[in-house]
Design a protein around this motif. Sequence first.
Motif, PDB file in Angstrom:
ATOM      1  N   SER A   1      -3.986   2.279  -8.851  1.00  0.00           N
ATOM      2  CA  SER A   1      -5.143   2.552  -8.012  1.00  0.00           C
ATOM      3  C   SER A   1      -6.208   1.571  -8.480  1.00  0.00           C
TER       4      SER A   1
ATOM      5  N   ASN B   1      -0.189  -0.307  -4.536  1.00  0.00           N
ATOM      6  CA  ASN B   1      -1.604   0.051  -4.638  1.00  0.00           C
ATOM      7  C   ASN B   1      -1.928   1.287  -3.804  1.00  0.00           C
ATOM      8  N   LYS B   2      -3.095   1.825  -4.030  1.00  0.00           N
ATOM      9  CA  LYS B   2      -3.658   2.955  -3.277  1.00  0.00           C
ATOM     10  C   LYS B   2      -2.918   4.265  -3.539  1.00  0.00           C
TER      11      LYS B   2
ATOM     12  N   ALA C   1       0.838  -1.205   0.000  1.00  0.00           N
ATOM     13  CA  ALA C   1       0.000   0.000   0.000  1.00  0.00           C
ATOM     14  C   ALA C   1       0.868   1.249   0.000  1.00  0.00           C
TER      15      ALA C   1
ATOM     16  N   LEU D   1      -4.652   7.542  -2.716  1.00  0.00           N
ATOM     17  CA  LEU D   1      -4.818   8.017  -1.341  1.00  0.00           C
ATOM     18  C   LEU D   1      -3.662   8.892  -0.860  1.00  0.00           C
TER      19      LEU D   1
END
Length: 152
Positions: free
Chosen positions: A132, A95-96, A65, A99
């Motif tokens: 994402s 990932n992410k 993440a 954010l």
Amino acid sequence: MGYADFTIYKCEEHGYFTEKICPICNKENKPVRKISIVDAPGHESLLMVMLTGAAIVDAAILGIAANETVPQTKTLEHLVAFKYLGDKPLIIVQNKIDLVTKEEAMKNYQEILNLLDKLNIDKNKVKIIPISAINNVNINYLLEELCKYSKI
């Protein structure tokens, strides 16, 4: 262990790896690869199960993440286990990214590279793909990379 199959499609017009319908031209895509995913547990008590299952795969995928520091305990354990699998390619899915800011994503990316160095993992055998998943960003690059490593 978890297990799933899925098919990767490619739009011949755009060269885009995706699902059955191309998000660019809305035409039906050609199937190019069927992939099987094995989700092996990484918990310490199940380490032998994970290593046994991972021994038969063509490549490993590790999710990290972008909104967490690197390494997390499990990330470190998975990378150490990966080293014992021999000459397998590794795809790290960062990932992410939605954010965090671009700067935070780049810092996280650098932390991943530093960890690979610290563990003496050959970065030529590792592909890091920032994505994402929820916003479908760079998923086409992940699917393309999966096609490279599957032997079927």
